[in-house]
Write a protein that holds these residues in place. Sequence first.
Motif, PDB file in Angstrom:
ATOM      1  N   VAL A 124      11.021  10.336  -0.778  1.00  0.00           N
ATOM      2  CA  VAL A 124      11.278   8.911  -0.591  1.00  0.00           C
ATOM      3  C   VAL A 124      10.662   8.126  -1.741  1.00  0.00           C
ATOM      4  N   ALA A 125      11.286   6.997  -2.059  1.00  0.00           N
ATOM      5  CA  ALA A 125      10.826   6.142  -3.151  1.00  0.00           C
ATOM      6  C   ALA A 125       9.900   5.071  -2.585  1.00  0.00           C
ATOM      7  N   ALA A 140       2.878  14.834   1.409  1.00  0.00           N
ATOM      8  CA  ALA A 140       2.432  14.891   0.003  1.00  0.00           C
ATOM      9  C   ALA A 140       2.876  13.623  -0.705  1.00  0.00           C
ATOM     10  N   ARG A 141       2.286  13.387  -1.870  1.00  0.00           N
ATOM     11  CA  ARG A 141       2.743  12.341  -2.780  1.00  0.00           C
ATOM     12  C   ARG A 141       2.885  12.949  -4.166  1.00  0.00           C
ATOM     13  N   SER A 142       3.813  12.421  -4.943  1.00  0.00           N
ATOM     14  CA  SER A 142       4.061  12.965  -6.273  1.00  0.00           C
ATOM     15  C   SER A 142       4.317  11.822  -7.245  1.00  0.00           C
ATOM     16  N   VAL A 176      12.665   9.458  -9.328  1.00  0.00           N
ATOM     17  CA  VAL A 176      11.751   8.651  -8.517  1.00  0.00           C
ATOM     18  C   VAL A 176      10.347   8.742  -9.097  1.00  0.00           C
ATOM     19  N   THR A 177       9.745   7.615  -9.385  1.00  0.00           N
ATOM     20  CA  THR A 177       8.322   7.592  -9.694  1.00  0.00           C
ATOM     21  C   THR A 177       7.573   7.100  -8.459  1.00  0.00           C
ATOM     22  N   SER A 178       6.342   7.581  -8.316  1.00  0.00           N
ATOM     23  CA  SER A 178       5.523   7.249  -7.135  1.00  0.00           C
ATOM     24  C   SER A 178       6.245   7.647  -5.854  1.00  0.00           C
ATOM     25  N   SER A 216       0.840  -1.204   0.000  1.00  0.00           N
ATOM     26  CA  SER A 216       0.000   0.000   0.000  1.00  0.00           C
ATOM     27  C   SER A 216       0.872   1.249   0.000  1.00  0.00           C
ATOM     28  N   PRO A 217       0.420   2.315  -0.665  1.00  0.00           N
ATOM     29  CA  PRO A 217       1.169   3.579  -0.621  1.00  0.00           C
ATOM     30  C   PRO A 217       1.149   4.186   0.772  1.00  0.00           C
TER      31      PRO A 217
END
Length: 203
Positions: free
Chosen positions: A182-183, A121-123, A135-137, A92-93
């Motif tokens: 963070v990844a 936040a998330r990007s 970094v993705t996600s 899970s994210p």
Amino acid sequence: MSSSITIRLKSGRSYCSGVLISPDLDAAADARTDLVLSCAHFLRERTGPISASGAFFPARVLGAVRIPRTDLAVLRLDTPSPPKDLLRVSTSPAPWLAPTVTEGFGGNLRRPAQRLGRVVARSPIAMGRNLRTFVTSAAILYNNPKAIKGDSGGPVIVNGEIVAVQSMVTDPLGVNTGIATVAQVAPHRRAIAAAVAALQQAY
């Protein structure tokens, strides 16, 4: 949560942090492992063989696989760890505003420090100043104490699971703001499992 699963990876003068994981990526009590999850950018910057320390056993890295399109890598050691309580690699994210614990050897510590934080936040995409760390996600944390150089690759833990590894700090003009990128692992869990399988087949 146990700092005894956070390790220090060193190559020449460069070093980073990493975390021991089980072959099936699930939690495992009192288990031995030779697998490490860390940051991919350390592999780009290394200058020679990689050694591991800091979790009460010495080892060398046999091989590594970078996870495409993000700052994650899986490494295999030449020596299994002593029995450890391994944490699950999350599916899970990182939840919005979730409290986090980041562990790492930043500052050339002999034992890993814990950086308490929160997901702010998330990007979908994040990139370092050098345009090479990608970094993705990504998730964005505010940490206090602040994450610093050398914490990269260390686990970011939420509710007893590894949700990410430390990747980048935000330090405009050299001033550490306490904001860290963070990844996240959940979006790349299948690729992490494939990397584990490839390393087990190769070594």
